[in-house]
Each structure stands twice: as C-alpha cells, then as structure tokens.
Write an enzyme that holds these catalytic residues in place. Structure first.
Site, PDB file in Angstrom:
ATOM      1  N   CYS A  81       0.868  -1.178   0.000  1.00 26.26           N
ATOM      2  CA  CYS A  81       0.000   0.000   0.000  1.00 26.26           C
ATOM      3  C   CYS A  81       0.908   1.232   0.000  1.00 26.26           C
ATOM      4  O   CYS A  81       1.722   1.397   0.918  1.00 26.26           O
ATOM      5  CB  CYS A  81      -0.858  -0.029   1.258  1.00 26.26           C
ATOM      6  SG  CYS A  81      -1.864   1.442   1.505  1.00 26.26           S
ATOM      7  N   CYS A 194      -0.940   3.865  -6.541  1.00 31.00           N
ATOM      8  CA  CYS A 194      -1.811   3.218  -5.541  1.00 31.00           C
ATOM      9  C   CYS A 194      -2.014   1.796  -6.025  1.00 31.00           C
ATOM     10  O   CYS A 194      -2.266   1.569  -7.219  1.00 31.00           O
ATOM     11  CB  CYS A 194      -3.146   3.958  -5.465  1.00 31.00           C
ATOM     12  SG  CYS A 194      -4.428   3.067  -4.541  1.00 31.00           S
TER      13      CYS A 194
HETATM   14  N1  DGL Z   1      -4.004   0.714  -2.021  1.00 32.05           N
HETATM   15  C1  DGL Z   1      -3.600   1.834  -1.279  1.00 32.05           C
HETATM   16  C2  DGL Z   1      -2.373   2.508  -1.852  1.00 32.05           C
HETATM   17  O1  DGL Z   1      -1.586   1.863  -2.501  1.00 32.05           O
HETATM   18  C3  DGL Z   1      -4.551   2.828  -0.735  1.00 32.05           C
HETATM   19  C4  DGL Z   1      -5.947   2.958  -1.130  1.00 32.05           C
HETATM   20  C5  DGL Z   1      -6.741   3.569   0.002  1.00 32.05           C
HETATM   21  O2  DGL Z   1      -7.023   2.840   0.957  1.00 32.05           O
HETATM   22  O3  DGL Z   1      -7.043   4.774  -0.058  1.00 32.05           O
HETATM   23  O4  DGL Z   1      -2.153   3.671  -1.659  1.00 32.05           O
END
Ligand code: DGL
Length: 279
Positions: A81, A194
């Site tokens: 993430c 993301c």
């Molecule tokens: N998948 C996450 C990232 O790579 C974040 C998405 C979220 O929860 O806002 O930033």
C-alpha cells in the site's frame, strides 16, 4: 505491542497487507515470482480507504497489522500500500529492526527515465501525495532532472475498486475526470501510485486512447517491489526452498464473503478467508 522476534524460518509465511484489496495487485506478482512461498494476505477493509485518513491513524493500523502478521509467524512483511508505506514504513522498521520489511512507492524514478515530454502524471491517494516521504522522493528527482510531476489525487477511485466496480460508468467518469487535466498538460507517462489502480488499468488505457493519440506509458511498481522482496529474502537466507505450490491464507477486518469474491474475480483464487482479530 512489539513482539520479540524469534529466529525466522524459510518455511514461515510472507505477510502482505493493504487497506483492502489493492495489495492483490502486488500479491499476484509475488505468487508468480515465488510460487513456493507461503503467503498471508491481510485486507484492512473495515478501515479502508486509507487515502484520506490522518498519518497517525494509518500508522496505528499499520503497526497493529504488522503485529498481527508477526503473531502468525510472518518472516517478512510487504506493505502493499503506497499510502501506508508513506505514512508508516519507517515506524515499522523502527519497531521491528530485525524483520524484512518491503514497501511500495510510486514509480517516479522509472517514470523520469522514461519520459520524453518531461511531463509525468502521478495518480495516487491524497495521503500519499501530501506525505513528506513523497515530497522528498519527488524533490530528489526534480532537482537532478528536468522532469515535472503533475499530481492527481484520485479521491474515490480506490473505493470503486473495493466495491468491484472495475468497469462501471461511475468509475469511468471518475477516471476520465482525473486523466483529462493530466493529458491536457502533455504528460506522456502515468504513474499508478496506488496498488488498487492496476485493476482498472484496462479502463485507464481505453480512456487514454479516447482522449489522446499520443503514446502514453503506464508505470506500476508491483513487479519492482517483488524483485526487491526476492533479493532481500535471498540476502537474509529466508527464501523458501520447498517445491510449489505454497499456501495462501487471507484475513480481513471486513466482510469475509466480499473478500472471497474479490480474490476469485481478480485473481481466480479461492484461499481460505478468515476474520482478522485486530481491533
Ligand atoms: N491501495 C492503497 C495505496 O496503494 C490505498 C488505497 C486507500 O485505501 O485509499 O495507496
């Protein structure tokens, strides 16, 4: 809260986590590269999205999840993430200095090497884009090259992907709204900052084709992170030597059937999905 670390074994699993299902875009690379590794996937869906939470809130969740995965005997932790990496990876490394910890960051460096127009669009959460870590990374590059990063916080996009809306009119409208100003500024490279966004890459590509005839390159760092993970596991003599397939178990703070469905829809996998016991 911090566990005293036991000496790790090769057979121990790798813990991978995200605010929700975005980390599955990283997990698929990890499974491909290391089919014999045992994996734990943690989706913090009850607390998703992380993108508009405070750094402190993300930090607290990240440390609680790291603790949970270590109690499950994880030999390494992948923060799949970008938002959690930006807010909390330093704190995780401080809390567990002996643990292999790999995070993910927007691919600004490969984008800077690739661009010809010197204009790079970065799609990410507002949390990632406003973080000190991101600012330092982008400044490092802009002071030594002539590239310019055009930042686009994609509010609501991770939510659409959490809901499984990978190709609905609402998701399409959102992506079109975010891409239009970037393409108007002549970006020729788009960074997916993301881990949720690779799941709408086909839709992004379609919309790009409709909006411009210029060639646009899309950068996703899931593969680079996996290569880094392989390197550090080998370096720490933690690479699993058993024959494949490794096991996969998923945990969620959210809805069990929802995560089961998403695993199947996105990756064609049916791992056991268990309720996670963090608060
Ligand atoms: N998948 C996450 C990232 O790579 C974040 C998405 C979220 O929860 O806002 O930033």
């Amino acid at each position: 809260m911090a566990l005293s670390l036991m000496p790790m074994e090769k057979h121990a699993p790798i813990g991978i986590f995200d605010s929700g299902v975005g980390g599955l875009s990283v997990l698929r690379h990890i499974r491909e590269a290391m089919p014999n590794e045992n994996l734990l996937y943690f989706a913090d869906s009850a607390h998703a999205p992380y993108g508009d939470k405070t750094e402190q809130a993300i930090l607290d969740r990240t440390l609680a999840i790291a603790d949970f995965l270590l109690q499950k005997n994880a030999k390494a932790l992948v923060v799949a993430c970008n938002t959690a990496t930006a807010a909390a990876i330093k704190a995780v490394r401080n809390a567990y200095p002996a643990l292999v910890v790999v995070g993910i960051e927007p691919g600004l460096k490969p984008a800077a090497q690739h661009t010809r127009t010197k204009m790079i669009g970065v799609l990410a959460t507002s949390g990632t884009l406003s973080s000190l870590r991101f600012k330092q990374l982008s400044q490092q590059i802009t002071t030594t090259t002539e590239v310019h990063f055009v930042l686009q916080a994609c509010v609501g996009l991770a939510d659409q992907i959490e809901k499984g809306e990978l190709n609905t009119p609402a998701t399409e409208a959102l992506i079109q709204r975010y891409l239009t100003p970037l393409l108007e500024q002549n970006v020729d490279t788009l960074v997916l900052g993301c881990t949720h966004y690779p799941f709408v890459r086909p839709l992004i590509e379609d919309i790009v084709r409709r909006l411009t005839s210029n060639p646009i390159t899309i950068i996703d760092t899931g593969d680079a992170v996996t290569k880094q993970l392989v390197r550090v596991l080998i370096e720490h003599q933690l690479r699993e030597t058993n024959t494949p397939p490794g096991t996969l178990t998923a945990f969620t703070t959210g809805d069990l059937p929802a995560l089961k469905t998403t695993f199947f829809n996105l990756l064609g996998l049916q791992p056991p999905v268990l309720k996670a016991g963090t608060t």
